[in-house]
Design an enzyme around this catalytic site. Structure first.
Site, PDB file in Angstrom:
ATOM      1  N   GLY A 239      34.132  22.171  38.837  1.00 23.97           N
ATOM      2  CA  GLY A 239      34.214  22.094  40.291  1.00 23.97           C
ATOM      3  C   GLY A 239      34.005  23.412  40.993  1.00 23.97           C
ATOM      4  N   ALA A 240      33.627  24.467  40.260  1.00 26.68           N
ATOM      5  CA  ALA A 240      33.542  25.798  40.853  1.00 26.68           C
ATOM      6  C   ALA A 240      32.527  25.880  41.984  1.00 26.68           C
ATOM      7  CB  ALA A 240      33.209  26.833  39.778  1.00 26.68           C
ATOM      8  N   GLU A 241      31.437  25.116  41.914  1.00 27.06           N
ATOM      9  CA  GLU A 241      30.418  25.182  42.972  1.00 27.06           C
ATOM     10  C   GLU A 241      30.966  24.746  44.327  1.00 27.06           C
ATOM     11  OE1 GLU A 241      28.490  26.209  39.689  1.00 27.06           O
ATOM     12  OE2 GLU A 241      29.582  24.330  39.800  1.00 27.06           O
TER      13      GLU A 241
ATOM     14  N   ARG B 128      30.930  14.808  27.706  1.00 31.79           N
ATOM     15  CA  ARG B 128      30.340  15.396  26.502  1.00 31.79           C
ATOM     16  C   ARG B 128      31.034  15.017  25.210  1.00 31.79           C
ATOM     17  NH1 ARG B 128      30.364  19.513  30.222  1.00 31.79           N
ATOM     18  NH2 ARG B 128      28.413  19.426  31.405  1.00 31.79           N
TER      19      ARG B 128
ATOM     20  N   ASN C 246      22.009  26.455  28.584  1.00 25.98           N
ATOM     21  CA  ASN C 246      23.039  25.786  29.353  1.00 25.98           C
ATOM     22  C   ASN C 246      24.061  25.172  28.400  1.00 25.98           C
ATOM     23  OD1 ASN C 246      24.276  23.821  31.468  1.00 25.98           O
ATOM     24  ND2 ASN C 246      22.914  25.119  32.656  1.00 25.98           N
TER      25      ASN C 246
ATOM     26  N   ASP D 262      25.650  32.710  38.964  1.00 27.93           N
ATOM     27  CA  ASP D 262      26.095  31.518  38.243  1.00 27.93           C
ATOM     28  C   ASP D 262      25.869  31.671  36.743  1.00 27.93           C
ATOM     29  OD1 ASP D 262      27.106  28.978  37.705  1.00 27.93           O
ATOM     30  OD2 ASP D 262      25.251  27.948  38.193  1.00 27.93           O
TER      31      ASP D 262
ATOM     32  N   HIS E  66      19.163  15.112  45.118  1.00 27.22           N
ATOM     33  CA  HIS E  66      17.895  14.428  45.341  1.00 27.22           C
ATOM     34  C   HIS E  66      16.672  15.319  45.145  1.00 27.22           C
ATOM     35  CE1 HIS E  66      19.695  10.672  46.679  1.00 27.22           C
ATOM     36  NE2 HIS E  66      20.577  11.384  47.355  1.00 27.22           N
TER      37      HIS E  66
ATOM     38  N   MET F 188      27.044   7.880  46.596  1.00 30.02           N
ATOM     39  CA  MET F 188      26.547   8.372  47.879  1.00 30.02           C
ATOM     40  C   MET F 188      27.622   8.153  48.942  1.00 30.02           C
ATOM     41  SD  MET F 188      24.306   9.867  49.604  1.00 30.02           S
ATOM     42  CE  MET F 188      24.372  10.196  51.359  1.00 30.02           C
TER      43      MET F 188
ATOM     44  N   CYS G  90      21.713  17.961  50.444  1.00 33.83           N
ATOM     45  CA  CYS G  90      21.060  16.884  49.691  1.00 33.83           C
ATOM     46  C   CYS G  90      20.337  17.334  48.430  1.00 33.83           C
ATOM     47  CB  CYS G  90      20.044  16.155  50.586  1.00 33.83           C
ATOM     48  SG  CYS G  90      20.634  15.752  52.235  1.00 33.83           S
TER      49      CYS G  90
END
Length: 708
Positions: free
Chosen positions: A188-190, A128, A406, A316, A630, A669, A626
């Site tokens: 990285g919290a997820e 950003r 967001n 979240d 995706h 990937m 996924c």
């Protein structure tokens, strides 16, 4: 730094005949012609005092110059302009410098981030922006480094690893320079990390202080600035639960603001891990400092105050969205305040002296997780049904995890008194995890403690249409004094760009459908709509050189919403993704090149050999592993591969080599062989084959290629 001296009165050309002569002109107001902070200045209002472009002539804007960029991923940086040079960061943490008037590239820097690190980036390989101070340029990288460059030559001066790279930390936000320190957070919290903010010496990159946003799971002191507050108070707001294994989340992945007047540093804290409060801490405690604005001493990092916007957050609802400093008249007295419009849909006015809540009013319609805020306690008045882990029933939340607002920057115009918010409506379903797949904590993929099935649309064309109709965007002009929306503009899709406002009574914003727009700041009248060939998610900046005002921004598609949206992406799915820096000026004559013709995609799904049971199993595995890259129901997004038309979909061995072997890891990937068996990988393939057949039969309008 360039400065334009704008006289408050016409100069009187009278010669001074003695040293005691009286001044012949009024004092001059010094106005910056640069854009040298991410938010224009330390207040981060994203308001420029330039007014050569205004409501009378903004329709004459045209392209002065443009530069195509590498990497068709999300471009989220705000251009920084200092002394005639323009600086941007791009996807994959690359940095470019240009002559701000001519567009000549001066230098570029590629930090060489490994492609496989993309799997740890929840929301695309974005960056950003940069910070610049005293001839040095600072930026963070996806793999957690903080790098200092010479702003003139682009030569690297130093770099510091700010994170443990064995864990899924990333940096996507812009650093801030405060009192000879560079302040940076991380994401990285997820996936499961412990959040913190760090300060580094601008000259050497050495660590000065660190503030953790959640307690140490082992109850130990870390030698950090936050130790005392956790020992005394914050740790008591956490119960037992998965946070002790996951780290708890609470990453500071974007907003960091320095208050020059009060000498305080503010930052917004993100969501917990897992999202599900019932699993994270047994449904116990507010879990400080999740979803909070925290103030610390910038010299030491010591705690000053906090305000938690969403106690015990479970949806979240981050507080990492941009923070604006302002002054506001309340009961006849001017108060120093913060303006904040986080994911949860309420606009907060907070006293920046001590964190007292002044007001919290909705800036979007339809909010259903809470009805408002109790100003005495500062707490939300919740809908009990929203705590899905308590009721055991699914809950469709408005807003969802992508938020009513967001990361896209908002702006504030002191003259109109309005805040311009890139708002959106993106509902989301939440339910407790039931399957072993959803319950498992894995190294790869989201670990958020919810069931993924509710996030995948059923096989119903009408539901698909409803999902598109329900997912929209708005430009909201919010009045903090009245707590009401003054005016708004509706958009057919979500994920529109950040805003900028100027003294020319203008608000600028790009849209996800590919237009760069300008509105009158006071009334919201549309005055400009330039087609840009590509979606726009970034925020613009403006600057002046040699008497001409310029407006600069980046184009692209990318970020969290396009990754996961699937069919809910609506019209944006057919908008091209062109990474580009565009600079406008009055009378600009440059033309964008013609769009290349899209090649036809032969929609010829391979034979379905999987049983209904295998397809059903594959759906669960797809959702868990996924979907976040995706798209829902395997509906592609235009910048990561659409698996329904993948060239390896019909080849079991080739499919397995990509999914488990990591043959495409340089593109992000990585191989999932460590957590998926051969049978599970094949079941995912069966599910995607079924999705391809279903699309061809029921949604023929979606068998055209998505724009790339």
């Amino acid at each position: 730094m360039r400065r334009l001296v704008m006289m408050l009165m016409p100069l009187m050309l009278v010669a001074c005949e003695s040293q005691n002569s009286e001044p012949t002109a009024a004092p001059a107001a010094v106005v910056s012609t640069d854009w040298d902070h991410i938010g224009f200045d330390a207040k981060e209002q994203r308001h420029s005092p330039l007014d050569l472009i205004n409501t009378e002539n903004v329709g004459e804007l045209g392209i002065a110059w443009f530069k195509d960029l590498p990497d068709a991923r999300g471009q989220e940086a705000t251009p920084i302009v200092v002394d005639g040079k323009l600086y941007i960061s791009t996807a994959w943490s690359k940095v470019f410098a240009y002559d701000a008037k001519t567009g000549e590239e001066l230098w570029s820097y590629d930090p060489g981030v490994a492609g496989e690190k993309a799997v740890d980036a929840c929301c695309d390989v974005v960056n950003r922006g940069v910070a610049i101070n005293r001839g040095k340029l600072y930026f963070g990288t996806i793999d957690g480094r903080l790098i200092a460059l010479d702003a003139i030559t682009g030569a690297r001066l130093w770099e510091t690893q700010t994170t443990d790279n064995s864990k899924p930390y990333t940096i996507t936000g812009a650093p801030r320079v405060v009192k000879n320190m560079v302040i940076i957070g991380n994401g990285g919290a997820e996936f499961g990390v412990r959040g913190y903010v760090s300060a580094y010496d601008t000259r050497s990159g050495s660590l000065k202080w660190r503030f953790y946003t959640v307690p140490n799971a082992e109850g130990k002191a870390d030698g950090a600035a936050s130790d005392e507050i956790f020992e005394k108070a914050a740790a008591a707001t956490w119960g037992d639960g998965e946070w002790r294994e996951s780290g708890g989340g609470g990453t500071v992945w974007d907003s960091i603001v320095y208050d020059e007047e009060l000498d305080q540093l503010y930052f917004g804290v993100g969501n917990g891990n897992p999202w599900n409060h019932g699993l994270r801490s047994g449904g116990v405690g507010d879990n400080l400092f999740l979803s909070s604005i925290v103030a610390v001493n910038p010299d030491t990092g010591k705690y000053l105050w906090h305000y938690q916007e969403t106690p015990a957050e479970t949806w979240d609802y981050t507080a990492t969205q941009p923070i604006i400093q302002a002054e506001m008249a309340i009961d006849g007295k001017m108060r120093k305040v913060l303006y904040h419009a986080p994911k949860n849909g309420f606009f907060f006015v907070i006293d920046r002296l001590d964190g007292t809540l002044i007001s919290a009013e909705p800036f979007v319609e339809g909010i259903n997780w809470a009805t408002g805020y109790d100003l005495e306690t500062g707490r939300p008045i919740e809908n009990p049904d929203a705590r899905f882990y308590k009721t055991g029933e699914p809950f469709i939340a408005i807003p969802g995890a992508l938020g009513a607002h967001n990361w896209h920057p908002m702006s504030y115009n002191p003259k109109t008194g309005l805040v311009y918010i890139p708002a959106q409506q993106i509902p989301q379903g939440y339910e407790v995890p039931v399957s072993d797949i959803d319950k498992a904590r894995e190294r790869l993929g989201f670990n958020v403690g919810i069931g993924w099935a509710i996030g995948q649309l059923p096989d119903d064309k009408e539901v698909y249409k409803a999902a598109v109709a329900a997912t929209t965007g708005q430009l909201v002009a919010f009045n903090p004094k009245t707590g009401k929306v003054e005016w708004s503009v509706d958009y057919p899709a979500a994920w529109n760009g950040g805003t900028m406002t100027t003294a020319g009574n203008l608000v600028f914003q790009g849209t996800s459908t590919g237009f760069f727009k300008a509105y009158s700041a006071d009334k919201g009248a549309e005055l400009l709509s330039l087609p840009m060939q590509s979606g726009i998610v970034s925020a613009p900046s403006t600057y002046m050189i040699d008497g001409e005002q310029y407006v600069a921004f980046l184009t692209s598609k990318g970020g969290a919403f396009p990754l996961v949206a699937g069919v809910a992406g609506g019209v944006t799915r057919q908008v091209p993704n062109i990474p580009r820096l565009v600079v406008l000026k009055l009378g600009g004559k440059a033309k964008l090149p013609a769009l290349p013709e899209q090649s036809d995609v032969v929609w010829d799904p391979p034979q379905q050999t999987g049983t209904p049971e295998q397809v059903a199993a594959g759906k669960g595995l797809y959702g868990r592993n996924c979907l976040v890259c995706h798209g829902d129901s395997a509906v592609g997004n235009g910048f990561t591969p659409d698996l329904r038309v993948s060239g390896v979909l019909g080849d079991k061995q080739a499919w397995a080599s990509v999914v488990t072997g990591g043959t495409l890891k340089q593109h992000g990937m990585v191989g999932f062989g460590s957590q998926l068996s051969a049978a599970q990988v094949e079941n995912i393939r069966h599910y995607v084959v079924e999705r391809s057949h279903w699309t061809k039969e029921h949604l023929p309008d979606m068998t055209a290629p998505t724009a790339r």
